[in-house]
Design a protein around this motif. Sequence first.
Motif, short mmCIF file in Angstrom:
data_model
loop_
_atom_site.label_atom_id
_atom_site.label_comp_id
_atom_site.label_asym_id
_atom_site.label_seq_id
_atom_site.Cartn_x
_atom_site.Cartn_y
_atom_site.Cartn_z
N ARG A 32 0.84 -1.21 0.00
CA ARG A 32 0.00 0.00 0.00
C ARG A 32 0.87 1.26 0.00
NH1 ARG A 32 -1.13 2.83 4.28
NH2 ARG A 32 -0.67 1.13 5.72
N LEU A 33 1.89 1.29 0.84
CA LEU A 33 2.76 2.46 0.92
C LEU A 33 3.62 2.60 -0.34
CD1 LEU A 33 3.77 2.22 4.67
CD2 LEU A 33 2.24 3.91 3.61
N SER A 34 4.08 1.47 -0.88
CA SER A 34 4.86 1.50 -2.11
C SER A 34 4.04 2.07 -3.26
CB SER A 34 5.37 0.11 -2.45
OG SER A 34 6.03 0.10 -3.69
N GLU A 35 2.81 1.60 -3.36
CA GLU A 35 1.94 2.09 -4.45
C GLU A 35 1.54 3.54 -4.26
OE1 GLU A 35 -1.18 -0.85 -4.61
OE2 GLU A 35 -0.01 -2.09 -6.01
N SER A 36 1.66 4.06 -3.04
CA SER A 36 1.35 5.47 -2.82
C SER A 36 2.53 6.36 -3.21
CB SER A 36 0.97 5.72 -1.36
OG SER A 36 2.12 5.69 -0.53
N GLY A 37 3.65 5.73 -3.59
CA GLY A 37 4.80 6.49 -4.08
C GLY A 37 5.95 6.62 -3.11
N LEU A 38 5.85 6.02 -1.94
CA LEU A 38 6.94 6.12 -0.97
C LEU A 38 8.08 5.19 -1.36
CD1 LEU A 38 5.07 6.18 2.46
CD2 LEU A 38 5.88 8.10 1.10
N GLY A 39 9.30 5.60 -1.03
CA GLY A 39 10.47 4.77 -1.24
C GLY A 39 10.68 3.84 -0.06
N ALA A 40 11.64 2.95 -0.17
CA ALA A 40 11.89 1.94 0.86
C ALA A 40 12.21 2.57 2.22
CB ALA A 40 13.00 1.00 0.43
N LEU A 41 13.04 3.60 2.24
CA LEU A 41 13.40 4.23 3.50
C LEU A 41 12.18 4.88 4.15
CD1 LEU A 41 15.56 4.94 5.55
CD2 LEU A 41 16.08 6.97 4.20
N GLU A 42 11.36 5.55 3.34
CA GLU A 42 10.15 6.19 3.87
C GLU A 42 9.16 5.15 4.39
OE1 GLU A 42 9.97 10.00 0.86
OE2 GLU A 42 9.62 7.99 0.08
N ILE A 43 9.03 4.04 3.69
CA ILE A 43 8.15 2.95 4.14
C ILE A 43 8.66 2.40 5.47
CG2 ILE A 43 7.32 0.62 3.65
CD1 ILE A 43 7.44 1.39 0.64
N ALA A 44 9.98 2.19 5.55
CA ALA A 44 10.56 1.66 6.79
C ALA A 44 10.28 2.59 7.96
CB ALA A 44 12.07 1.45 6.61
N GLU A 45 10.44 3.89 7.75
CA GLU A 45 10.18 4.85 8.81
C GLU A 45 8.70 4.85 9.20
OE1 GLU A 45 11.76 8.44 7.12
OE2 GLU A 45 13.81 7.93 7.70
N ALA A 46 7.82 4.78 8.21
CA ALA A 46 6.38 4.79 8.48
C ALA A 46 5.94 3.56 9.26
CB ALA A 46 5.59 4.90 7.17
N LEU A 47 6.58 2.42 9.00
CA LEU A 47 6.18 1.17 9.65
C LEU A 47 7.04 0.84 10.88
CD1 LEU A 47 5.50 -1.05 6.50
CD2 LEU A 47 3.84 0.17 7.92
N GLY A 48 8.03 1.69 11.15
CA GLY A 48 8.88 1.44 12.30
C GLY A 48 9.74 0.21 12.17
N THR A 49 10.26 -0.02 10.98
CA THR A 49 11.11 -1.19 10.74
C THR A 49 12.34 -0.75 9.97
OG1 THR A 49 11.07 -3.49 9.98
CG2 THR A 49 9.95 -1.88 8.58
N SER A 50 13.13 -1.70 9.53
CA SER A 50 14.36 -1.38 8.81
C SER A 50 14.14 -1.41 7.30
CB SER A 50 15.46 -2.38 9.18
OG SER A 50 15.14 -3.66 8.66
N ARG A 51 15.02 -0.75 6.60
CA ARG A 51 14.96 -0.75 5.14
C ARG A 51 15.16 -2.15 4.56
NH1 ARG A 51 18.91 2.95 1.66
NH2 ARG A 51 20.28 1.58 2.78
N PRO A 52 16.11 -2.97 5.07
CA PRO A 52 16.23 -4.33 4.55
C PRO A 52 14.95 -5.14 4.69
CG PRO A 52 18.21 -3.76 5.76
CD PRO A 52 17.22 -2.65 5.99
N THR A 53 14.21 -4.93 5.80
CA THR A 53 12.94 -5.64 5.98
C THR A 53 11.96 -5.23 4.89
OG1 THR A 53 13.25 -5.85 8.36
CG2 THR A 53 10.98 -5.95 7.55
N VAL A 54 11.93 -3.94 4.57
CA VAL A 54 11.04 -3.46 3.51
C VAL A 54 11.46 -4.05 2.17
CG1 VAL A 54 10.28 -1.41 2.23
CG2 VAL A 54 10.41 -1.36 4.73
N TYR A 55 12.77 -4.07 1.89
CA TYR A 55 13.23 -4.65 0.62
C TYR A 55 12.89 -6.13 0.51
CZ TYR A 55 15.63 -0.62 -1.34
OH TYR A 55 15.90 0.59 -1.90
N ARG A 56 12.99 -6.87 1.62
CA ARG A 56 12.60 -8.28 1.58
C ARG A 56 11.12 -8.42 1.22
NH1 ARG A 56 16.39 -8.61 5.73
NH2 ARG A 56 14.84 -8.29 7.36
N ALA A 57 10.29 -7.57 1.81
CA ALA A 57 8.85 -7.61 1.49
C ALA A 57 8.61 -7.24 0.03
CB ALA A 57 8.08 -6.68 2.41
N LEU A 58 9.30 -6.22 -0.45
CA LEU A 58 9.13 -5.80 -1.85
C LEU A 58 9.58 -6.91 -2.81
CD1 LEU A 58 10.30 -2.09 -1.58
CD2 LEU A 58 7.97 -2.91 -2.01
#
Length: 142
Positions: free
Chosen positions: A14-40
Amino acid sequence: MGRPRTVSDADVLRLSESGLGALEIAEALGTSRPTVYRALRRLQRVRAYVRHDDVFPWQVLPEHSHEIPAKHIRVLSLAAKTGGGDVAYFKSAVRWADCLIAMNADIDYDPATGFREIPASADGGLIKRLRDAALNGPPTGP
């Protein structure tokens, strides 16, 4: 089995499709960027890294890799190989290539001085070949 996931793939999507990058998604979800990249990657939303060294007939030094010719060559290479890339960057790269072609010019590289314009060869040179390949998109079919 492993640890349970700390973020929902649906939230990342949902956050990716809204235009946020991995770092911004990580900050919004309170997690790390590698975690976001694994999900992506699980969601097949991360484009595989595309190498461009087959396009550059030179070994470009890091201090020259962000010059305009290097950027445009990478954008044209990405479009030629994948049909993808940022549309605005692609249009800019094509305009740049069209200007060089109209002047019958090509690009050369010297590690000591960086990129420079040179007269194009009889076949139009590197930039014309790359621009034509980018406009035709990636190869299709078997």
